[in-house]
Design an enzyme around this catalytic site. Structure first.
Site, short mmCIF file in Angstrom:
data_model
loop_
_atom_site.label_atom_id
_atom_site.label_comp_id
_atom_site.label_asym_id
_atom_site.label_seq_id
_atom_site.Cartn_x
_atom_site.Cartn_y
_atom_site.Cartn_z
CD GLU A 1 -0.61 -1.45 -0.78
OE1 GLU A 1 0.18 -1.63 0.15
OE2 GLU A 1 -1.05 -2.38 -1.49
CD GLU B 1 2.39 3.33 8.47
OE1 GLU B 1 1.47 3.22 7.65
OE2 GLU B 1 3.07 2.38 8.86
CD GLU C 1 7.53 3.09 -0.22
OE1 GLU C 1 7.99 2.00 0.12
OE2 GLU C 1 6.86 3.80 0.55
CE LYS D 1 4.71 0.12 0.35
NZ LYS D 1 3.97 0.46 1.56
#
Ligand SMILES: *[C@@H]1O[C@H](CO)[C@@H](O)[C@H](O)[C@H]1NC(C)=O
Ligand SMILES: *[C@@H]1O[C@H](CO)[C@@H](O)[C@H](O)[C@H]1NC(C)=O
Length: 367
Positions: free
Chosen positions: A329, A267, A321, A324
């Site tokens: 984030e 990541e 997303e 989150k």
């Protein structure tokens, strides 16, 4: 060879120019890269549509997911895009013995292997950072049990690993002083690295220069031209924080005798939007970090302490997303849920009718 030298040329151009526009440069260069396909959202397209999109419109040739979602595993069948699946942290104790590991494989892997290319099984995520003694104690036994279960099922091509945050290091600056946290070095990391050596599997790390962001070192973190940071231990002048973080990991591995184990960047990424007034967070910075990262890892030049080594790299993340917790984030994605790019790091296939090139082609009537 031609592709290689074009890549090198691009890397050079990027080093010496401050604000390169990808809209013009990416049309002529293509890079392959992995992405983390996170799904903490309620507005993402169905996995089949995602698989088809990645296959036909991008050069993304590998994905990593944070579970073993059967819909995703089914959707990537026959795409040629490999999938890394993750064992949930809470499942680790139950797979630490062979029967549990075999049951897990039977349910989550064997129905899809080998038609879906499963590349790695990541056993949990950042387990050391949880400080959970039960999980930490069961981590390596679970990795070993999964390895045995895969061998018994003749699924030898699938490798077993576990991603670590850089919190595993007690020292990371300068890079040559990198070492694992005391108490973990010999007891935890030497045996895990021995497992990787014996099973030819990689050590996975999640380096995030994003979290080391300071206005004074922004250019260094973002792969922009900067004055460099000298490592007095080696005399090496580091020109980007990503290399420095990887070399700190390398130094720690070397201290316990395992510098030859491959490293996978499981990541890394940069938010394209954040809270009002949050410094360092913008589309321009996310593009600079991820765009230069892709070129850097694809160049094959390695890092100062690991010259010419390549690092399989998975950007976080494929999508923004929306469920989150914080605004930054929610904005790590390369794509919006409607599959339009937040920005293009050079992985869109412009010949396939995506992005500005196709619009230009349409205008001049050569579609
Ligand atoms: C490190 O490299 C940068 C960029 O090439 C350069 O500007 C700087 O002077 C170098 N610093 C040292 C100490 O060599
Ligand atoms: C890395 O590759 C370059 C170019 O091929 C070569 O000159 C150099 O010796 C290599 N370095 C190492 C440490 O293998």
């Amino acid at each position: 060879m031609e592709i290689l030298s074009a890549t090198k040329l691009f890397f050079f151009l990027l080093l010496f120019s401050c604000h390169v526009s990808f809209l013009s440069s990416s049309a002529t260069a293509a890079y392959s890269i992995g992405v983390n396909y996170g799904t903490i959202a309620d507005n993402l397209p169905p996995p089949k549509e995602v698989a088809n999109f990645l296959k036909t419109k991008t050069n993304i040739d590998r994905i990593k997911i944070f579970d073993a979602n059967p819909d995703i595993l089914k959707a990537f069948t026959g795409t040629g895009i490999s999938v890394t699946v993750t064992v949930g942290n809470g499942d680790i104790p139950s797979i630490a013995k062979l029967p549990g590991a075999q049951a897990w494989i039977e349910k989550n892997i064997l129905p899809y292997h080998p038609k879906t290319i499963i590349r790695y099984i990541a056993v949990g995520n950042e387990i050391l950072a949880t400080s959970d003694k039960t999980l930490i104690a069961h981590l390596l036994p679970a990795m070993k049990a999964l390895r045995s279960a895969l061998d018994l099922a003749k699924a030898r091509s699938i490798k077993v690993s576990t991603p670590h945050s850089l919190g595993i290091l007690s020292t990371s600056e300068p890079p040559s002083s990198g070492k694992f946290r005391k108490g973990y070095d010999k007891l935890i990391f030497a045996p895990i690295l021995e497992f990787h050596k014996q099973t030819k599997s990689p050590f996975m790390v999640n380096p995030y220069p994003y979290f080391g962001y300071k206005p004074q070192t922004a250019d260094y973190a973002l792969f922009k031209p900067n004055g460099g940071v000298l490592d007095a231990g080696t005399g090496i002048n580091y020109t980007n924080m990503f290399d420095a973080q990887l070399d700190a990991v390398y130094s720690a591995m070397k201290r316990v005798g395992y510098e030859d184990v491959d490293i996978v960047v499981a990541e890394t990424g940069w938010a394209s939007a954040g809270d009002p007034g949050q410094p360092g967070v913008s589309v321009e910075n996310a593009l600079s970090y991820n765009g230069n990262l892709v070129k850097h890892v694809d160049s094959g030049k390695g890092t100062p302490l690991m010259p010419n080594r390549t690092f399989e790299t998975y950007i976080f993340a494929l999508f923004n997303e929306n469920l989150k917790e914080s605004i930054p984030e929610r904005n790590f994605g390369l794509f919006k849920p409607d599959l339009t790019p937040v920005y293009d790091v050079g992985i869109l296939r412009h010949d396939q009718g995506v992005g500005p090139t196709s619009a230009v082609r349409a205008k001049i009537g050569r579609q």
